[in-house]
Design a protein around this motif. Structure first.
Motif, PDB file in Angstrom:
ATOM      1  N   LEU A 259      25.736 -10.269  12.516  1.00  0.00           N
ATOM      2  CA  LEU A 259      24.352 -10.721  12.537  1.00  0.00           C
ATOM      3  C   LEU A 259      23.515  -9.886  11.570  1.00  0.00           C
ATOM      4  CD1 LEU A 259      23.626 -11.275  16.345  1.00  0.00           C
ATOM      5  CD2 LEU A 259      24.593 -12.853  14.681  1.00  0.00           C
ATOM      6  N   SER A 260      23.019 -10.515  10.518  1.00  0.00           N
ATOM      7  CA  SER A 260      22.150  -9.854   9.542  1.00  0.00           C
ATOM      8  C   SER A 260      22.795  -8.601   8.957  1.00  0.00           C
ATOM      9  CB  SER A 260      20.789  -9.506  10.174  1.00  0.00           C
ATOM     10  OG  SER A 260      20.122 -10.670  10.589  1.00  0.00           O
ATOM     11  N   ILE A 261      24.088  -8.662   8.715  1.00  0.00           N
ATOM     12  CA  ILE A 261      24.837  -7.549   8.129  1.00  0.00           C
ATOM     13  C   ILE A 261      25.689  -8.082   6.982  1.00  0.00           C
ATOM     14  CG2 ILE A 261      26.612  -5.787   8.527  1.00  0.00           C
ATOM     15  CD1 ILE A 261      25.703  -5.748  11.466  1.00  0.00           C
ATOM     16  N   ASP A 262      25.611  -7.424   5.843  1.00  0.00           N
ATOM     17  CA  ASP A 262      26.407  -7.834   4.691  1.00  0.00           C
ATOM     18  C   ASP A 262      27.814  -7.248   4.780  1.00  0.00           C
ATOM     19  OD1 ASP A 262      24.360  -9.310   3.497  1.00  0.00           O
ATOM     20  OD2 ASP A 262      23.519  -7.522   2.555  1.00  0.00           O
ATOM     21  N   ILE A 263      28.733  -7.843   4.045  1.00  0.00           N
ATOM     22  CA  ILE A 263      30.116  -7.367   4.000  1.00  0.00           C
ATOM     23  C   ILE A 263      30.322  -6.584   2.717  1.00  0.00           C
ATOM     24  CG2 ILE A 263      32.529  -8.094   3.797  1.00  0.00           C
ATOM     25  CD1 ILE A 263      31.937 -10.419   5.613  1.00  0.00           C
ATOM     26  N   SER A 264      30.611  -5.304   2.850  1.00  0.00           N
ATOM     27  CA  SER A 264      30.860  -4.452   1.688  1.00  0.00           C
ATOM     28  C   SER A 264      32.249  -4.729   1.124  1.00  0.00           C
ATOM     29  CB  SER A 264      30.753  -2.978   2.087  1.00  0.00           C
ATOM     30  OG  SER A 264      31.802  -2.637   2.984  1.00  0.00           O
ATOM     31  N   ASP A 265      32.523  -4.192  -0.044  1.00  0.00           N
ATOM     32  CA  ASP A 265      33.842  -4.376  -0.662  1.00  0.00           C
ATOM     33  C   ASP A 265      34.949  -3.782   0.208  1.00  0.00           C
ATOM     34  OD1 ASP A 265      32.680  -5.649  -2.795  1.00  0.00           O
ATOM     35  OD2 ASP A 265      32.644  -3.871  -4.092  1.00  0.00           O
ATOM     36  N   ASP A 266      34.673  -2.624   0.817  1.00  0.00           N
ATOM     37  CA  ASP A 266      35.687  -1.983   1.664  1.00  0.00           C
ATOM     38  C   ASP A 266      35.979  -2.808   2.910  1.00  0.00           C
ATOM     39  OD1 ASP A 266      35.969   0.136  -0.064  1.00  0.00           O
ATOM     40  OD2 ASP A 266      34.532   1.427   0.989  1.00  0.00           O
ATOM     41  N   VAL A 267      34.918  -3.331   3.534  1.00  0.00           N
ATOM     42  CA  VAL A 267      35.111  -4.167   4.728  1.00  0.00           C
ATOM     43  C   VAL A 267      35.817  -5.461   4.343  1.00  0.00           C
ATOM     44  CG1 VAL A 267      33.933  -5.525   6.496  1.00  0.00           C
ATOM     45  CG2 VAL A 267      33.188  -3.186   6.017  1.00  0.00           C
ATOM     46  N   HIS A 268      35.466  -6.015   3.204  1.00  0.00           N
ATOM     47  CA  HIS A 268      36.124  -7.244   2.732  1.00  0.00           C
ATOM     48  C   HIS A 268      37.625  -7.017   2.567  1.00  0.00           C
ATOM     49  CE1 HIS A 268      37.180 -10.772   0.464  1.00  0.00           C
ATOM     50  NE2 HIS A 268      37.408 -10.072  -0.634  1.00  0.00           N
ATOM     51  N   ALA A 269      38.003  -5.903   1.963  1.00  0.00           N
ATOM     52  CA  ALA A 269      39.421  -5.606   1.762  1.00  0.00           C
ATOM     53  C   ALA A 269      40.148  -5.459   3.098  1.00  0.00           C
ATOM     54  CB  ALA A 269      39.567  -4.324   0.943  1.00  0.00           C
ATOM     55  N   LEU A 270      39.481  -4.829   4.067  1.00  0.00           N
ATOM     56  CA  LEU A 270      40.091  -4.639   5.384  1.00  0.00           C
ATOM     57  C   LEU A 270      40.256  -5.966   6.110  1.00  0.00           C
ATOM     58  CD1 LEU A 270      41.112  -2.643   7.503  1.00  0.00           C
ATOM     59  CD2 LEU A 270      38.765  -2.364   8.289  1.00  0.00           C
ATOM     60  N   LEU A 271      39.234  -6.819   6.041  1.00  0.00           N
ATOM     61  CA  LEU A 271      39.300  -8.123   6.699  1.00  0.00           C
ATOM     62  C   LEU A 271      40.379  -9.005   6.077  1.00  0.00           C
ATOM     63  CD1 LEU A 271      35.483  -8.891   7.078  1.00  0.00           C
ATOM     64  CD2 LEU A 271      37.070  -8.249   8.901  1.00  0.00           C
ATOM     65  N   GLN A 272      40.513  -8.925   4.768  1.00  0.00           N
ATOM     66  CA  GLN A 272      41.534  -9.711   4.093  1.00  0.00           C
ATOM     67  C   GLN A 272      42.932  -9.235   4.476  1.00  0.00           C
ATOM     68  OE1 GLN A 272      40.974 -12.452   1.519  1.00  0.00           O
ATOM     69  NE2 GLN A 272      39.298 -12.372   2.992  1.00  0.00           N
ATOM     70  N   ALA A 273      43.087  -7.936   4.608  1.00  0.00           N
ATOM     71  CA  ALA A 273      44.402  -7.380   4.944  1.00  0.00           C
ATOM     72  C   ALA A 273      44.828  -7.742   6.358  1.00  0.00           C
ATOM     73  CB  ALA A 273      44.376  -5.859   4.778  1.00  0.00           C
ATOM     74  N   THR A 274      43.852  -7.867   7.262  1.00  0.00           N
ATOM     75  CA  THR A 274      44.165  -8.135   8.669  1.00  0.00           C
ATOM     76  C   THR A 274      43.974  -9.597   9.053  1.00  0.00           C
ATOM     77  OG1 THR A 274      41.900  -7.526   9.286  1.00  0.00           O
ATOM     78  CG2 THR A 274      43.582  -5.787   9.379  1.00  0.00           C
ATOM     79  N   ASN A 275      43.485 -10.417   8.106  1.00  0.00           N
ATOM     80  CA  ASN A 275      43.234 -11.843   8.367  1.00  0.00           C
ATOM     81  C   ASN A 275      42.334 -12.055   9.587  1.00  0.00           C
ATOM     82  OD1 ASN A 275      44.808 -12.934   6.215  1.00  0.00           O
ATOM     83  ND2 ASN A 275      46.654 -12.416   7.381  1.00  0.00           N
ATOM     84  N   THR A 276      41.312 -11.221   9.702  1.00  0.00           N
ATOM     85  CA  THR A 276      40.406 -11.304  10.842  1.00  0.00           C
ATOM     86  C   THR A 276      39.438 -12.481  10.680  1.00  0.00           C
ATOM     87  OG1 THR A 276      40.471  -8.895  11.091  1.00  0.00           O
ATOM     88  CG2 THR A 276      38.683 -10.068  12.204  1.00  0.00           C
ATOM     89  N   PRO A 277      39.355 -13.394  11.656  1.00  0.00           N
ATOM     90  CA  PRO A 277      38.382 -14.494  11.591  1.00  0.00           C
ATOM     91  C   PRO A 277      36.960 -13.947  11.652  1.00  0.00           C
ATOM     92  CG  PRO A 277      40.105 -14.952  13.197  1.00  0.00           C
ATOM     93  CD  PRO A 277      40.242 -13.508  12.826  1.00  0.00           C
ATOM     94  N   VAL A 278      36.109 -14.408  10.742  1.00  0.00           N
ATOM     95  CA  VAL A 278      34.747 -13.889  10.640  1.00  0.00           C
ATOM     96  C   VAL A 278      33.772 -15.031  10.386  1.00  0.00           C
ATOM     97  CG1 VAL A 278      33.177 -12.421   9.302  1.00  0.00           C
ATOM     98  CG2 VAL A 278      35.519 -11.674   9.695  1.00  0.00           C
ATOM     99  N   ILE A 279      32.586 -14.917  10.979  1.00  0.00           N
ATOM    100  CA  ILE A 279      31.463 -15.751  10.556  1.00  0.00           C
ATOM    101  C   ILE A 279      30.226 -14.870  10.487  1.00  0.00           C
ATOM    102  CG2 ILE A 279      30.798 -16.530  12.887  1.00  0.00           C
ATOM    103  CD1 ILE A 279      30.204 -19.299  11.446  1.00  0.00           C
ATOM    104  N   MET A 280      29.410 -15.105   9.465  1.00  0.00           N
ATOM    105  CA  MET A 280      28.202 -14.334   9.253  1.00  0.00           C
ATOM    106  C   MET A 280      26.987 -15.171   9.641  1.00  0.00           C
ATOM    107  SD  MET A 280      29.202 -12.846   5.464  1.00  0.00           S
ATOM    108  CE  MET A 280      27.888 -11.620   5.410  1.00  0.00           C
ATOM    109  N   VAL A 281      26.003 -14.510  10.245  1.00  0.00           N
ATOM    110  CA  VAL A 281      24.731 -15.151  10.566  1.00  0.00           C
ATOM    111  C   VAL A 281      23.641 -14.403   9.817  1.00  0.00           C
ATOM    112  CG1 VAL A 281      23.041 -15.662  12.361  1.00  0.00           C
ATOM    113  CG2 VAL A 281      25.481 -15.950  12.832  1.00  0.00           C
ATOM    114  N   ASN A 282      22.851 -15.129   9.028  1.00  0.00           N
ATOM    115  CA  ASN A 282      21.805 -14.546   8.194  1.00  0.00           C
ATOM    116  C   ASN A 282      22.370 -13.522   7.219  1.00  0.00           C
ATOM    117  OD1 ASN A 282      19.174 -14.653   7.343  1.00  0.00           O
ATOM    118  ND2 ASN A 282      18.486 -13.006   8.675  1.00  0.00           N
ATOM    119  N   GLY A 283      23.466 -13.875   6.629  1.00  0.00           N
ATOM    120  CA  GLY A 283      24.112 -13.101   5.580  1.00  0.00           C
ATOM    121  C   GLY A 283      25.070 -14.044   4.881  1.00  0.00           C
ATOM    122  N   SER A 284      25.499 -13.702   3.693  1.00  0.00           N
ATOM    123  CA  SER A 284      26.402 -14.597   2.986  1.00  0.00           C
ATOM    124  C   SER A 284      27.419 -13.813   2.169  1.00  0.00           C
ATOM    125  CB  SER A 284      25.617 -15.539   2.053  1.00  0.00           C
ATOM    126  OG  SER A 284      24.981 -14.802   1.028  1.00  0.00           O
TER     127      SER A 284
END
Length: 339
Positions: free
Chosen positions: A124-149
């Protein structure tokens, strides 16, 4: 009766994340021999017997939904969370509420993901940094953002520019000429877009913009989206010796403080000054406050519905949409001097 050993205790004993324990239970090849040995040793020592939840983890089915949010105390986030809470009942998931704070929320989210406790995430209203993006991609974690893109994730954006523009347009059409705004300290996309939309509306209708009437309170808590900030801003108008005919507050919570301050000064809304908010929190109805409705509860429900679909079908096309807010006109912006 002996207490049942949980997968969390196994993870704690082995000094690994619960996701690592689940991989061992699932006989995943993505675990080093040394780590696997530690986990198996902990399982044996604790006499751990996987129950339904552990088997669910082992089968790679999400079990723990994390909701990361900068604050639990603001009405805006509370309304979104109510929608999430009501919809999550339909999903077989436990839930973690994670307060990142308003300072460096991306860094806080990074620390949270490093623990490996979340199987699915709503931001919620939080951006995804490059480090978090890499971690999410590695773990295939389902994500949805609200008020962020982010181009790689599903999201529901709120059109704050449109909301600010609607606010400015409404006050102009009501016949007000000296129009001000109570701004914030938070240098966020939402705050910037609301103010920019508001200013552009005034410019497009050829209204004079008096910069003295654009100010904030002194309280920095929650970036200035607080009752205190609204209260302090009104008192700054008093110190300046001039008030706007109408003032747009960055959110309804500011408007509450502003109205209270005006009452303390013996000024009436809207007779002496019109006040407008943003968010359409529940209290705004009872204050007869004109505001901008962001449909926060509905967005919480919709975000959870979409996350459920992502969990069931990770390869589906990304859901990326922007929702336009709506003007809710009430008595607080009625121009008592209009002909």
């Amino acid at each position: 009766m002996a207490k049942k050993v949980t997968i969390y205790e196994v993870a704690n004993r082995a000094k690994v994340a619960i996701s690592t324990v689940s991989r061992v239970l699932n006989e995943s090849p993505n675990v080093s021999p040394a780590t696997k040995e530690k986990v198996e040793k902990a399982i044996k020592e604790l006499n751990f017997r996987p129950q339904v939840s552990a088997r669910k983890l082992a089968s790679k089915e999400p079990q723990m939904l994390a909701i990361a949010v900068p604050s639990f105390t603001t009405p805006y986030f509370n309304e979104v969370l109510k929608g999430v809470k009501d919809e999550i009942k339909k999903m077989d998931l436990d839930i973690i509420m994670y307060n990142t704070g308003s300072k460096n929320p991306e860094e806080a989210v990074q620390n949270f993901f490093d623990r490996g406790t979340a199987d699915a995430v709503i931001l919620l209203s939080i951006d995804i940094s490059d480090d978090v993006h890499a971690l999410l991609q590695a773990t295939n974690t389902p994500v949805i953002m609200v008020n962020g893109s982010h181009p790689h994730y599903s999201y529901i954006m709120l059109n704050d520019y449109r909301g600010g523009y609607l606010a400015g347009e409404h006050l102009v059409k009501q016949g007000f000429e000296n129009i001000g705004m109570i701004t914030t300290f938070l240098n966020s996309r939402s705050a910037q877009q609301r103010e920019q939309g508001f200013r552009d509306a005034l410019k497009n209708y050829r209204m004079k913009i008096d910069e003295d009437l654009f100010l904030s309170g002194d309280t920095t808590k929650h970036g200035g989206f607080t009752e205190e900030s609204g209260f302090e801003a009104v008192n700054k108008y008093e110190q300046l010796g001039k008030f706007p005919d109408a003032v747009f507050c960055s959110n309804d919570t500011q408007a509450v403080g502003a109205i209270y301050a005006l009452n303390q000064l013996g000024m009436k809304v809207p007779d002496d000054i019109a006040v407008m908010g943003y968010d359409n929190i529940k209290l705004s109805k009872y204050l007869d406050l004109t505001t901008i409705d962001q449909q926060m509860y509905t967005i919480g429900v919709q975000a959870t519905e979409k996350l459920s679909q992502i969990i069931k079908n990770p390869d589906q096309e990304l859901f990326q949409t922007t929702i336009d807010p709506q003007l809710v006109e009430r008595g607080s912006t009625k121009n008592m001097n209009a002909k």
